[in-house]
Design a protein around this motif. Sequence first.
Motif, PDB file in Angstrom:
ATOM      1  N   TYR A 109       0.861  -1.183   0.000  1.00 58.11           N
ATOM      2  CA  TYR A 109       0.000   0.000   0.000  1.00 58.11           C
ATOM      3  C   TYR A 109       0.896   1.232   0.000  1.00 58.11           C
ATOM      4  O   TYR A 109       1.713   1.392   0.898  1.00 58.11           O
ATOM      5  CB  TYR A 109      -0.886   0.018   1.248  1.00 58.11           C
ATOM      6  N   GLU A 134      -9.782  -3.968   2.042  1.00 58.68           N
ATOM      7  CA  GLU A 134     -11.141  -3.634   2.492  1.00 58.68           C
ATOM      8  C   GLU A 134     -11.154  -2.472   3.495  1.00 58.68           C
ATOM      9  O   GLU A 134     -12.129  -1.730   3.565  1.00 58.68           O
ATOM     10  CB  GLU A 134     -11.807  -4.861   3.144  1.00 58.68           C
ATOM     11  N   THR A 135     -10.070  -2.332   4.295  1.00 56.63           N
ATOM     12  CA  THR A 135     -10.117  -1.328   5.361  1.00 56.63           C
ATOM     13  C   THR A 135      -9.483   0.011   4.986  1.00 56.63           C
ATOM     14  O   THR A 135      -9.872   1.051   5.514  1.00 56.63           O
ATOM     15  CB  THR A 135      -9.422  -1.846   6.641  1.00 56.63           C
ATOM     16  N   ARG A 137      -8.692   3.507   3.407  1.00 57.32           N
ATOM     17  CA  ARG A 137      -9.579   4.468   2.745  1.00 57.32           C
ATOM     18  C   ARG A 137      -8.985   5.877   2.841  1.00 57.32           C
ATOM     19  O   ARG A 137      -8.204   6.159   3.763  1.00 57.32           O
ATOM     20  CB  ARG A 137     -10.985   4.448   3.351  1.00 57.32           C
ATOM     21  N   MET A 140      -8.481   8.156   6.233  1.00 56.80           N
ATOM     22  CA  MET A 140      -8.127   7.333   7.395  1.00 56.80           C
ATOM     23  C   MET A 140      -7.020   8.018   8.195  1.00 56.80           C
ATOM     24  O   MET A 140      -6.078   8.554   7.623  1.00 56.80           O
ATOM     25  CB  MET A 140      -7.638   5.961   6.898  1.00 56.80           C
TER      26      MET A 140
END
Length: 170
Positions: A109, A134-135, A137, A140
């Motif tokens: 990431y 999925e988590t 964003r 964040m």
Amino acid sequence: MTEERWPGVELSAKEFYEKVTTVRFRPEAKFAWSAGEAMSRFLAELQRGRLIARTCDACKRTLFPPRMFCEECFRPTDAWTYVKDTGTIETFSISYLDLDAKRIKDPIYVGVVSVDGASPKMGLMHFFGGVTPETIRIGMRVKAVWKPPEEREGSVLDIRHWRPLREEER
Ligand SMILES: [Zn+2]
């Protein structure tokens, strides 16, 4: 009289390419490069586990990473100030290729984090950790995960990655 051999040395194609058209040498390459005043201090502070910025008294902005010249006011910046090692994800990419462009199972990431204490639009490109596709964003809240002091070397990678901020850290 006929010549049995032409004067000189005969070479095979292999010898021609290896001895005539190729030169082997080990260069004694030495170089020195100055990172400049702002970047040098920025890197030295990273080794101490701190993030430093420069302030401009004219536009009241906090420039991070630091620079000695304000690009909006066309004047030198005024003072050093520390910013926090927490921030917000501005943008990110999920990569299933490693640095050698090989496919990987667990993604990397990467993205831009805006650091708390710096002015808007001051981003630091870095890695994110402790997240999943999925988590992660935009928006964040994250915190820097520093390498232990003995492993730091005055590099932006003295921060391993930025992980999600825990509830009790807010
Ligand atoms: Zn300014």
